[in-house]
Scaffold this motif. Structure first.
Motif, mmCIF file in Angstrom:
data_model
loop_
_atom_site.group_PDB
_atom_site.id
_atom_site.type_symbol
_atom_site.label_atom_id
_atom_site.label_comp_id
_atom_site.label_asym_id
_atom_site.label_seq_id
_atom_site.Cartn_x
_atom_site.Cartn_y
_atom_site.Cartn_z
ATOM 1 N N MET B 94 4.660 9.759 -8.645
ATOM 2 C CA MET B 94 3.486 9.084 -8.101
ATOM 3 C C MET B 94 3.378 7.663 -8.646
ATOM 4 N N ILE B 95 3.655 7.494 -9.943
ATOM 5 C CA ILE B 95 3.572 6.151 -10.524
ATOM 6 C C ILE B 95 4.671 5.261 -9.934
ATOM 7 N N TYR B 96 5.856 5.860 -9.715
ATOM 8 C CA TYR B 96 6.943 5.111 -9.090
ATOM 9 C C TYR B 96 6.517 4.645 -7.703
ATOM 10 N N ARG B 97 5.876 5.556 -6.974
ATOM 11 C CA ARG B 97 5.430 5.287 -5.619
ATOM 12 C C ARG B 97 4.365 4.181 -5.593
ATOM 13 N N LEU B 98 3.453 4.246 -6.577
ATOM 14 C CA LEU B 98 2.410 3.220 -6.669
ATOM 15 C C LEU B 98 3.006 1.891 -7.100
ATOM 16 N N ASP B 99 4.005 1.990 -7.985
ATOM 17 C CA ASP B 99 4.668 0.784 -8.481
ATOM 18 C C ASP B 99 5.328 0.030 -7.326
ATOM 19 N N LEU B 100 5.975 0.774 -6.416
ATOM 20 C CA LEU B 100 6.632 0.128 -5.277
ATOM 21 C C LEU B 100 5.639 -0.705 -4.490
ATOM 22 N N ASP B 101 4.440 -0.164 -4.296
ATOM 23 C CA ASP B 101 3.476 -0.889 -3.480
ATOM 24 C C ASP B 101 2.767 -1.992 -4.245
ATOM 25 N N THR B 102 2.454 -1.744 -5.526
ATOM 26 C CA THR B 102 1.829 -2.840 -6.250
ATOM 27 C C THR B 102 2.847 -3.935 -6.517
ATOM 28 N N THR B 105 2.430 -6.325 -3.943
ATOM 29 C CA THR B 105 1.234 -7.123 -4.214
ATOM 30 C C THR B 105 1.549 -8.173 -5.261
ATOM 31 N N LYS B 106 2.292 -7.730 -6.267
ATOM 32 C CA LYS B 106 2.658 -8.667 -7.330
ATOM 33 C C LYS B 106 3.453 -9.838 -6.767
ATOM 34 N N LYS B 107 4.439 -9.487 -5.906
ATOM 35 C CA LYS B 107 5.264 -10.533 -5.334
ATOM 36 C C LYS B 107 4.422 -11.511 -4.531
ATOM 37 N N ALA B 108 3.525 -10.945 -3.715
ATOM 38 C CA ALA B 108 2.664 -11.790 -2.889
ATOM 39 C C ALA B 108 1.809 -12.686 -3.784
ATOM 40 N N ALA B 120 -1.382 -2.439 -13.792
ATOM 41 C CA ALA B 120 -0.778 -1.941 -12.567
ATOM 42 C C ALA B 120 0.173 -0.811 -12.916
ATOM 43 N N ALA B 121 0.527 -0.045 -11.893
ATOM 44 C CA ALA B 121 1.475 1.036 -12.088
ATOM 45 C C ALA B 121 2.808 0.454 -12.542
ATOM 46 N N ASP B 122 3.447 1.119 -13.484
ATOM 47 C CA ASP B 122 4.674 0.589 -14.073
ATOM 48 C C ASP B 122 5.600 1.765 -14.331
ATOM 49 N N ALA B 123 6.463 2.075 -13.344
ATOM 50 C CA ALA B 123 7.293 3.269 -13.446
ATOM 51 C C ALA B 123 8.328 3.184 -14.564
ATOM 52 N N GLN B 395 3.318 8.059 2.211
ATOM 53 C CA GLN B 395 2.747 7.751 3.522
ATOM 54 C C GLN B 395 1.254 7.449 3.489
ATOM 55 N N GLY B 396 0.622 7.619 2.332
ATOM 56 C CA GLY B 396 -0.790 7.282 2.231
ATOM 57 C C GLY B 396 -0.958 5.884 1.685
ATOM 58 N N GLN B 397 -2.175 5.572 1.282
ATOM 59 C CA GLN B 397 -2.443 4.273 0.676
ATOM 60 C C GLN B 397 -3.164 4.487 -0.647
ATOM 61 N N PRO B 398 -2.566 5.259 -1.547
ATOM 62 C CA PRO B 398 -3.302 5.591 -2.769
ATOM 63 C C PRO B 398 -3.598 4.372 -3.640
ATOM 64 N N TRP B 399 -2.846 3.291 -3.424
ATOM 65 C CA TRP B 399 -3.072 2.121 -4.265
ATOM 66 C C TRP B 399 -4.438 1.498 -4.003
ATOM 67 N N GLN B 400 -5.085 1.898 -2.919
ATOM 68 C CA GLN B 400 -6.406 1.346 -2.646
ATOM 69 C C GLN B 400 -7.445 1.815 -3.656
ATOM 70 N N THR B 401 -7.209 2.963 -4.256
ATOM 71 C CA THR B 401 -8.144 3.474 -5.249
ATOM 72 C C THR B 401 -7.969 2.686 -6.541
ATOM 73 N N PRO B 402 -9.071 2.240 -7.150
ATOM 74 C CA PRO B 402 -8.912 1.558 -8.430
ATOM 75 C C PRO B 402 -8.348 2.534 -9.468
ATOM 76 N N LEU B 403 -7.522 2.026 -10.386
ATOM 77 C CA LEU B 403 -6.922 2.845 -11.437
ATOM 78 C C LEU B 403 -6.204 4.071 -10.873
#
Lengths: 493, 528
Positions: B94-102, B105-108, B120-123, B395-403
């Protein structure tokens, strides 16, 4: 001392804690999930809406609203409305938020509805995103176009017009046209900030024009003499009258102020005494004002409620029409609550004073008469189909109320025919329409609200309609020909 | 007299269950690797690099842990290690998955020249901590290995800790107090539970939790005779003597102190619950539980009445009815909590004045203390999005949840794995707790029984407090979700906890040493 017993109890307590968590997770993800998903604070429901194509909206087999790729990242998909202003009163607009059918069927159009997921559970299972479903309207597109052109051509500049046609047997709305209207293309997702500004401008409107609130379903007007149909219905039901009951059509001085309530002419039926049919055909104000006084505002209000007055009629879930009303109490210009007095009751009986109605409401009155006294709940969506054409929703006609008996309904049919044959709308003879005229005064210097509310064809009627347009002159000449033109198109096979 | 369990074990001794353990461990590893594969396949359409680096890393670590355990503690409970690996692996996925999406965001953010998001998530970081955590497990198993020689170098069993009861107690309290020491302590996300050690942030409370169990076990095993003495009888309750009330009152004050100083409701509840349950195990007196619950009720009541504890009230108000406080609930001096949301005039005024956080500044103007239900509600929205089957990993957007990667990782799991996945996760936790309790029952030494019972219960209670918090069963507090949350302290402490349980289960399940009887059977003199 053996510690096993308390350890076992603590273990049981530990399990209870886990059962508590499991019950709560079931509650939140099982029963609460839907309300969490649609919670107004939940931004997720508005995000991502531009990233997948939304379903189409069509009418009479003609595709009206489509999603088109923009070639950009955000929004990925725009929304294109064919003849936007013509169909806007029904389709509404979509820009993340939405109105009318775009709003009422948002979850199906957007592909988020459970019905799509249930039907395509295997797609959900393998992680394929459900696609938006297509919505088919009950609208007759050619008749809708005709109505729009007619209203546009015949409404006074800077004023409003609306027309509604209902298939009386089912309640399916065939036409819901408004002049003026707005173009949903101007506020669609692809327009970006420009669209947001345009939407603010449309929302503000100018003068009496509120483009976002269409004049067919979402605005009310004084119904004038067309309301006599309602007054007569209540008189039949509450006072035991029929179309042959003799009414006093002589001049009337109002009970409180003593001022004279005028008839258009004090000759013919309106010259002293006439059966109800004649008084109706020639639209004698004094006799219907007397009926209203005899009934009292409370009974008039209750009787009108049978037709849908006093409530907002729900066309589709989350798509209510504006509320028509015959108020017993009203708020005056100073914001104080006032009771409708005797004079005001008399004027209410002829659709003036504070009586307000949407064209939809008056079309419902006509439809009840056509359908032998049974009023069907009006609706605008006939079917919803998934991308693979499987049916997700199909409208099932529902009875709304029965405001009058089948016998009374056929009396009203004859009374409406008499209006064209021998009454106020002789100019419409041979046009295969029958109905009641109305010319409501809206105050000094303001154009009249001109109405024609009735049915077509004249023999074996099928459709109830109401046409309202603001301008100088009378309902018979101002609205009647528009109605005849629309109905000619509706009846064309 | 022997308990029923002991009688059964005399006939049917525990077996080595290494094969079973390996099978379950293999399943845990397949589960983890599948989770990684699904993240990549669903999100990007190909097997992700993380499957080999991070997932593979976990597999290697888990195998190492298994072989060390099988070699040195062959009678250990077969389920504890695989279950912990499964949790740790799913958390990593899950952290890996969140890391991919954040990361996007980091890049942007970098492209736009904005400041990076600090938390941020850090796998890769979490894998490093998993390495350290499982390393600690292996080290602990090696140190506590079963040797016949009690004086072997570095021989240290859970029993040894009994010698240092008061020292561990002192260390636990120092660890708990560290975060409020100015200079090293740090307030992150509204709770003072962190300290800075060089570049690292450490949550000493996670370790204090274990040390407190050691302290309570050692203390109670000595005092339990006295504390179970009956003073007066009150109806069906046999009350303890007044002089024995001392320790529970001290712990109660201590927990109230934690609550006040660190604004951490969860930690206070965790420690007090732990003490009361261990006291009950030690004395068998239900009256202690009643007294504990009574003190807790008084404590919560006092906390809600005292003006300087009003933030507890605020949290309870917001928990009971979160919707109006989504954009902010302002605690006024009068103790009342008023919403400061976009419908209120003060909010509009602040927004018009150009405030970036209108709710917050509006509350400051009112002279109140700001809090909101945004985090909680967004967590619940994630759960709602997941529904029964979940959106599927990736397939969800769990990164939308804080923490989403720490306090709310349970909600992130709920979004992508659904109700089904959460029930499975809760069952894994429940199994660990119950295997721990079983170890406590099977243990032969009273100190070890208390120790094992306490350690298992504290794990269960921690899961209850944090998961109950993020699912709105109880007011939300910031505890870590064992093995799932991102964070080194939590992983290390929980892996040590598993190591201790594994060691104790080995002791408990090992066949009792057989007396050497080479003189033949004892002769029966008389059967009567």
């Amino acid at each position: 001392m053996n510690m096993d017993k308390p350890i076992r109890w603590v273990a049981v307590f530990g399990m209870l804690l886990f059962f508590g968590l499991m019950a709560q997770v079931n509650y939140v993800q099982g029963s609460e999930a839907e309300s969490l998903r649609t919670d107004p604070h939940n931004a997720r429901q508005y995000q991502d809406v531009f990233n997948s194509p939304r379903g189409q909206i069509s009418a009479g087999g003609e595709v009206l609203v489509t999603s088109t790729p923009t070639g950009k990242d955000n929004p990925k998909y725009g929304r294109t409305y064919k003849d936007g202003p013509i169909f806007a009163p029904v389709t509404g607009y979509f820009n993340g938020n939405a109105t009318q059918v775009e709003r009422a069927y948002n979850s199906l159009l957007g592909g988020k509805d459970k019905r799509i997921a249930n039907q395509h559970w295997f797609d959900t299972f393998i992680g394929k995103k459900p696609e938006g479903a297509n919505v088919e309207l009950t609208i007759n597109p050619e008749a809708q176009r005709r109505a729009y052109e007619q209203l546009k051509a015949k409404t006074a500049p800077g004023r409003r017009g609306g027309a509604v046609v209902i298939d009386a047997k089912t309640g399916a709305v065939q036409v819901a046209a408004s002049w003026p209207s707005f173009d949903p293309n101007e506020v669609a997702p692809q327009t970006g900030d420009k669209g947001v500004k345009r939407l603010e401008q449309l929302d503000k409107g100018s003068g009496v024009i509120r483009p976002l609130n269409d004049n067919a379903l979402s605005q009310t007007f004084p119904p004038g003499s067309t309301f006599k149909t309602v007054t007569a219905t209540v008189a039949m039901n509450k006072l035991g009258m029929n179309d042959q009951t003799t009414l006093d059509t002589s001049p009337l001085s109002l009970p409180e102020s003593g001022t004279n309530l005028p008839n258009d002419s004090d000759s013919g039926s309106c010259g002293g005494q006439a059966p109800m049919k004649g008084a109706y055909a020639e639209s004698c104000n004094t006799s219907f004002a007397r009926l209203a006084l005899q009934l009292g505002i409370e009974r008039l209000n209750q009787g009108a409620a049978e037709y849908g007055f006093g409530k907002s009629v729900t066309l589709e879930p989350q798509m209510p029409a504006a509320e028509s009303d015959v108020p017993v109490n009203y708020t005056d210009a100073d914001g104080k609550q006032q009771h409708t007095g005797r004079d005001a009751t008399a004027r209410s009986g002829i659709g003036q004073e504070n009586v307000r109605a949407t064209p939809l409401q008056m079309a419902m009155v006509a439809s009840a008469i056509v359908n032998h006294g049974k009023l069907m709940n009006p609706y605008v969506v006939s079917t919803v189909r998934a991308k693979d054409q499987s049916e997700l929703y199909s409208a099932s006609p529902k009875e709304y109320s029965q405001p009058l008996s089948s016998d009374q309904a056929s009396q009203f049919e004859d009374m409406m025919r008499a209006v064209v044959q021998a009454g106020t709308a002789k100019n419409l003879q041979g046009m295969n329409v029958a109905g009641k005229t109305g010319t409501a005064e809206q105050g000094p210097g303001i154009p009249n609200a001109r109405w024609f509310v009735g049915f077509a064809p004249v023999d074996n009627p099928r459709y109830g309609f109401a046409v309202m347009t603001e301008g100088d002159g009378f309902g018979a000449t101002g609205a009647g020909p528009i109605a005849a033109a629309i109905m000619r198109q509706v009846l064309k096979k | 007299m022997n308990s029923l369990g002991e009688q059964i074990r005399a006939v049917l001794p525990y077996q080595r269950r290494n094969a079973a353990s390996f099978a379950v461990l293999a399943f845990a590893m397949v589960l983890t690797l599948s989770a990684f594969a699904e993240v990549g396949l669903a999100r990007d359409g190909h097997i992700p690099a993380g499957l080999f680096t991070i997932g593979g890393g976990l597999v290697v670590l888990a195998l190492a842990a298994y072989f060390v355990q099988a070699k040195f503690l062959p009678y250990a409970d077969p389920l504890l290690l695989p279950l912990a690996v499964a949790l740790n692996g799913l958390g990593l996925a899950m952290i890996y998955r969140l890391d991919l999406d954040t990361s996007d965001t980091k890049k942007a953010a970098q492209l736009a020249g904005k400041k990076l998001i600090k938390d941020a998530a850090d796998a890769p970081g979490q894998l490093l901590w998993t390495f350290v955590g499982i390393g600690l497990f292996v080290a602990a198993v090696l140190i506590m290995r079963d040797t016949t020689k009690t004086d072997a170098p570095l021989s240290f069993t859970p029993k040894t800790a009994q010698r240092y009861t008061y020292l561990t107690g002192l260390v636990a309290i120092i660890l708990l107090l560290l975060p409020i020491v100015p200079g090293i302590g740090a307030e992150i996300n509204g709770a003072r539970v962190w300290i800075h050690v060089g570049p690292l942030s450490v949550q000493p409370g996670e370790f204090a939790k274990l040390l407190l169990v050691v302290f309570f076990a050692g203390y109670l095993v000595n005092k339990r005779q006295a504390m179970s003495l009956i003073g007066k009888k009150l109806g069906p309750f046999s009350l303890p003597r007044a002089r024995d009330l001392g320790p529970i009152v001290v712990i109660w004050f201590f927990c109230l102190g934690v609550l006040f100083m660190q604004k951490d409701l969860g930690t206070a509840l965790l420690f007090f619950g732990l003490f009361v349950s261990m006291l009950y195990i030690a004395t068998q007196r239900v009256s202690w539980v009643a007294i504990g619950v009574g003190l807790l009720a008084v404590g919560v009541f006092v906390a809600t009445q005292l003006p300087f504890m009003a933030h507890v009230n605020q949290r309870i108000d917001i928990w009971q009815n979160p919707k109006p406080y989504f954009d902010g609930g302002c605690l006024l001096d009068s103790g009342k909590v008023v919403p400061v949301n976009p419908d209120t005039t003060i909010y509009k005024r602040e927004k018009a004045a150009g405030s970036g956080y209108p709710g917050f500044t509006a509350c400051a103007k009112l002279g109140g203390e700001y809090s909101d239900s945004r985090q909680l509600m967004m967590g619940l929205f994630a759960l709602g999005e997941g529904g029964v089957l979940g959106t599927g990993l990736g397939q969800g957007q769990p990164w939308q949840t804080p923490l989403s990667f720490s306090d709310f990782i349970f909600d992130s799991m709920g979004e992508e794995l659904g109700l089904t996945g959460l029930m499975a996760l809760l069952l894994i936790y429940a199994l660990i707790v119950q295997r721990g309790m079983k170890t406590a029952v099977a243990a032969r030494d009273p100190y070890l029984k208390l120790f094992a019972g306490g350690v298992s219960f504290v794990l269960g209670l921690q899961v209850f407090v944090i998961v109950g918090g993020v699912t709105k069963l109880i007011p939300l507090t910031g505890l870590t979700t064992p093995f799932l949350s991102q964070g080194g302290s939590s992983l290390m402490a929980n892996w040590i906890l598993i190591a201790i349980l594994v060691r104790m289960s080995h002791d408990a399940r090992k066949p009792a040493p057989q007396a050497i009887q080479d003189e033949g059977m004892t002769q029966i003199v008389s059967t009567r």
